[in-house]
Scaffold this motif. Structure first.
Motif, mmCIF file in Angstrom:
data_model
loop_
_atom_site.group_PDB
_atom_site.id
_atom_site.type_symbol
_atom_site.label_atom_id
_atom_site.label_comp_id
_atom_site.label_asym_id
_atom_site.label_seq_id
_atom_site.Cartn_x
_atom_site.Cartn_y
_atom_site.Cartn_z
ATOM 1 N N SER A 17 -1.340 -4.358 -0.593
ATOM 2 C CA SER A 17 -2.504 -4.063 -1.425
ATOM 3 C C SER A 17 -2.881 -5.319 -2.203
ATOM 4 O O SER A 17 -4.053 -5.646 -2.345
ATOM 5 N N THR A 47 -3.135 4.485 -2.130
ATOM 6 C CA THR A 47 -3.274 3.654 -0.941
ATOM 7 C C THR A 47 -2.294 4.014 0.173
ATOM 8 O O THR A 47 -2.299 3.371 1.224
ATOM 9 N N THR A 74 0.821 -1.210 0.000
ATOM 10 C CA THR A 74 0.000 0.000 0.000
ATOM 11 C C THR A 74 0.853 1.258 0.000
ATOM 12 O O THR A 74 0.448 2.288 -0.541
#
Length: 964
Positions: A322, A243, A237
């Protein structure tokens, strides 16, 4: 593209893969399988198209089927069967990505029409392989009730068919939303290999995959062995702008490695010289980074009143995935033999192993006496690392201790313990075999088959770097000094490696699913009608499904050093670790089913009726859990002229509750959701359910990134759900424009007594807006407003009703420049309504989801589509693909508009075919313009729906295949 990426791409040409998501055109009934290649020429007298058990020379009366051919698979850029299917416009939210903000835990599902269960599990989609059942999946926190597509070795799949109009009467339960039938390799002679390597333009998310298929035909038998390997590397992320930081604004100080301390006795303390309100609940203290705690009265000098922005801490930058890593190995084998001129034997075996993991931020500790999430702890004034105690030089008369019945609290990110890591090792075993043949009866030829299978999924999981509350409590107490092996714990500064090791815990668990299935079918022609033969199919199936979940015994035991409910303490706890608890689960069900299907030609070559055909099917299912029920299906296909097919179906669906839905024991979990009471009662005066919530409260400041602690469980009182499906459509194949086909189909599906649960956001919204009985499922901490438990249980909701339109246009033509193939495939979601009873009485609660994306991992755009333009001439070929996901709503929020934008992805691929060994080399780029997912506040802290989009960005790959 970065130079390093290009170098990696070139270096990876020896790495391998087979399946990938591509664009396949939905074909109407007449679509047959792709023709055999020259080296595979075989006589094909009859075919079976998904949606019918009847074998026939054509399939004009069968409803709309989406066909994915071997070439479609080869020409795409995905790495799994799931990714292949999930890009279909008719696919809804489906488990994927293996990220830490989801619940896939390495599994992959297909959810047609958005009708799957929780988070798109796909349990209303029947997944078959060569027309036969597959075993249910397993997971990190218990078994699943849907097929995990990542349990299938890539090399064994050569094509797929997707039926989207319901088929319970033909195939049995779970086919409410449709059927996916994956087709295995055809027999061949020789060796086929394929290798693929890809990497993102950010230099991460690399994937390596490969397939080696071996085939040998003998005089009256054939053998196939397929080996598959896939390895996907993670994306963090922290490595994508979208993110890196949550969209939710930080309004108060959150947990950090410097800690947040609420310590009674420090406010206005004369000895330590602290001001009024110091380390109080409204103004917690934090350790000043880099400072050394002084002795005696100077201990407080290392602490300050926590405030923003100085004490902001971003947990998204802690190595969170992620997209997580995954590695899969698989072997599939099949032996077929003609035992006689009329009887054939088939035996199959499979083993697949998946290793995956999800990396989370370190434990966000939240403990205290009568405050905090986990209560009942005590820190003595004599504890070795209490800076306000005698061990730090404070006189006994001035020393502070913190008792189990005091409202003290410590929140701290446990960096020294390490990032939490959930690890899965899934093994899938399958053995199957059967006989098929022909016989003559009443002067006509009939075909029969019997088939049996046993399959098992088993998972071993680990939850690394959690915290042992029992050891932590002992390490904070006086008893540690005399307890063998105890290590005193420092929660007021940096822990040593020995301290971290003492409280670190790894949970080890397992669960498994099994299936036993026996089927028998017969198909043939009863007699001749004026318009053609009346064909029938009939059959019987017996199936037993089993599941077992064995959670970690210590995780689910009562603690020794923290007061428990048995002690009668108001500040009691019943958990020993930071790992979520759940009860062991064991269950099974068995059923017997019989069915009959008929294809009835009514007219042929008549005025305004080139053909008129009716298909009929009926099935009776008898479960040992919910009893028996019958389902029926009728379909009509009418050709006024050869160029036009008008079709329609009505079918009934039936789905018995799964073992998970029936028997799952109470399980702790964390929900992603938006709390309407953020800001407290004063900021939400029109929301009665927010009364009593303190001003400034924000759920994002509690637990892990604001995730909501909760409990889910099964319900043994569930009954079966039923469904009614209507579809009507038109298929055009004009003779005046050869190569053009066009289809358009409307559908409406109503699921009655639907087994479902309301989302966390729905439960919170009802509580906030209605108050009273609607808040019975939500428990808050009275002093902070934080949600301490949200109960979510499955139930038979009133109904789910969805409707929409699918259309496809395909045009293939040749010019002097080469052969072209163009496809446009779209899906329009008109409505998706869930109707549930009103717990306060009155009108039912209706939730329309079409066009919305205001709940986590639940994006329902009205429009989805994909298109492609392929070209080939001689040895050269090229392909452009486009994929569209329409816009949707977002929750009302302070940082962006309440809208999730539409997105259009572009892919390019080019290749060359060499004569030697039929070697083919292709180079492609997916997401050519590096489009990031559209930002979604509802999906904070990762800020996008990981089951609808991916954060990989531009992705380049090279693929090499050859035949020997």
């Amino acid at each position: 593209m970065q130079a390093s990426t290009l170098r990696a791409l070139c270096a990876g040409t020896a790495h391998v893969a087979l399946l990938a998501a591509g664009l396949a055109a939905p074909a109407h009934a007449q679509t047959n399988a792709a023709p055999p290649r020259a080296d595979e020429a075989v006589a094909i007298d009859t075919i079976i198209v998904t949606g019918s058990r009847i074998q026939r020379r054509d399939a004009d009366a069968v409803g709309v089927v989406t066909t994915l051919t071997e070439q479609d698979i080869k020409n795409s850029g995905a790495n799994s069967v799931g990714e292949l299917l999930q890009k279909l416009p008719s696919a809804g939210v489906s488990l994927s990505s293996n990220g830490t903000q989801g619940t896939s835990y390495g599994a992959s599902s297909i959810n047609l029409r958005y009708l799957g269960g929780a988070e798109g599990s796909g349990n209303r989609v029947l997944v078959l392989v060569d027309g036969h059942r597959w075993v249910d999946g397993v997971g990190q926190r218990g078994f699943r009730d849907f097929v995990d597509l990542n349990t299938m070795p890539l090399g064994m799949i050569e094509g797929a068919e997707v039926l989207k109009d319901g088929a319970s009467a033909i195939y049995g339960a779970d086919a409410i939303a449709g059927v996916v039938n994956l087709k295995t390799l055809r027999d061949f002679d020789g060796v086929k290999v394929q290798a693929k390597y890809g990497v993102s333009s950010h230099g991460d998310g690399a994937s390596y995959s490969g397939v080696a298929n071996f085939g040998k035909r003998f005089d009256k038998s054939a053998l196939i062995v397929s080996l598959s390997y896939v390895k996907d590397k993670p994306i963090l992320t922290a490595d994508r702008d979208l993110t890196r930081v949550t969209l939710v604004p930080t309004t108060s100080v959150g947990t950090s490695p410097n800690g947040l301390y609420i310590l009674p006795g420090l406010s206005n303390n004369t000895y330590f010289g602290t001001p009024a309100g110091f380390a109080a609940s409204a103004t917690p203290a934090a350790l000043t980074a880099g400072s050394t705690i002084g002795s005696g009265s100077a201990a407080d000098d290392a602490f300050h009143t926590a405030s923003l922005p100085g004490d902001y801490y971003n947990t998204q930058a802690q190595g969170i995935y992620s997209t997580g890593p995954s590695e899969r190995y698989g072997i599939y084998g099949r032996f077929t033999s003609d035992l006689t001129d009329k009887i054939r034997l088939k035996v199959e075996g499979l083993f697949n192993e998946r290793k995956s993991d999800q990396l989370f931020s370190p434990v966000l500790l939240d403990i205290g006496g009568s405050a905090g999430t986990i209560r009942g702890f005590a820190i003595s004034s004599k504890q070795a690392y209490n800076p306000f105690g005698v061990a730090n030089g404070v006189p006994a008369a001035n020393a502070l201790g913190f008792a189990a019945n005091q409202a003290w609290r410590i929140r701290k990110v446990m960096n020294e313990v390490g990032n939490r890591d959930n690890v899965q090792d899934v093994k899938t075993y399958r053995i199957a075999g059967g006989l098929d043949g022909e016989f003559s009866l009443l002067g006509r030829d009939w075909k029969w088959d019997v088939y049996g299978l046993y399959s098992k999924n088993k998972i071993q999981t680990q939850a690394l770097n959690s915290v042992n509350y029992d050891n932590l409590a002992l390490g904070l107490s006086d008893a540690c000094a005399t307890a063998a092996g105890c290590t005193p714990i420092n929660l007021f500064g940096t822990m040593t490696s020995a301290q971290a090791a003492y409280i670190r815990y790894t949970a080890r668990e397992s669960n498994q699913t099994e299936i036993y299935d026996v089927t028998a079918n017969v198909t043939g022609e009863l007699f001749q009608l004026p318009a053609g033969p009346l064909s029938i199919a009939a059959g019987y199936e017996h199936r037993t499904n089993k599941a077992l979940d064995t959670p970690d015994a210590f995780v689910n035991a009562l603690p020794t050093y923290i007061p428990t409910p048995a002690a009668g303490a108001a500040y009691a706890s019943n958990t020993t670790t930071t790992v979520q608890t759940r009860s062991p689960t064991k269950g099974q069900y068995s059923l017997d089913e019989v069915y009959v299907e008929a294809a009835v030609p009514l007219l042929k070559d008549a005025a305004l009726a080139k053909s008129l055909d009716v298909s009929l099917a009926a099935r009776y299912s008898d479960y040992d859990t919910v009893g028996g029920d019958s389902t029926f299906k009728v379909g009509v296909g009418w050709k006024p002229i050869n160029d036009i097919l008008v079709r329609g179906t009505y079918s009934q669906g039936f789905r018995a509750p799964s073992i998970l839905e029936l028997y799952q024991g109470g399980r702790q979990t964390s929900f992603q959701g938006a709390d309407p009471c953020n800001g407290g009662a004063s900021a939400n005066p029109k929301l009665p359910g927010c009364v009593g919530v303190p001003t400034g409260y924000n759920q994002a400041n509690y637990n892990l990134n604001g995730l909501i602690p909760g409990t889910i469980s099964g319900n043994t009182k569930l009954k079966a759900e039923t469904a009614d499906t209507y579809s009507a459509g038109l298929a055009l194949k004009p003779r005046f424009l050869p190569g053009l086909t066009a289809t358009i189909d409307w559908y409406e599906i109503t699921v009655h007594d639907a087994i479902a649960s309301q989302s966390a956001t729905q439960i919170l919204s009802l509580c906030a807006q209605q108050g009273g009985v609607f808040c019975g499922l939500v428990t808050r901490d009275a002093s902070t407003g934080a949600i301490t438990n949200l109960v979510q249980g499955v139930q038979n909701l009133s109904q789910i009703k969805t409707s929409g339109i699918d259309s496809t246009i395909r045009y293939e033509f040749s010019t002097d420049l080469g052969r072209f193939a163009a496809v446009l495939d779209t899906s329009y979601l008109e409505s998706f309504k869930t109707t549930s009873p009103n717990p306060a009485g009155g009108a039912p609660i209706v939730d329309e989801r079409a066009g919305k994306g205001d709940q986590p991992r639940a994006t329902y755009p009205h429009w989805k589509g994909q298109t492609s333009l392929g070209w080939n001439k001689g040895s050269w070929n090229a392909l452009w693909r486009g994929r569209y996901i329409g816009g949707s709503t977002d929750v009302t929020n302070p940082v962006k508009d309440a809208h999730t934008k539409a997105i259009f992805y572009n892919d390019l691929e080019g290749g060359y075919q060499f004569d030697k060994y039929d070697t083919a080399v292709s180079v492609g780029v997916s997401n050519l313009f590096d489009k990031a997912p559209p930002a979604s506040y509802a999906n904070a802290p990762i800020n996008y729906d990981i089951y609808t989009y991916d954060a990989r960005g531009r992705y380049a790959y090279v693929r090499v295949s050859a035949k020997f």
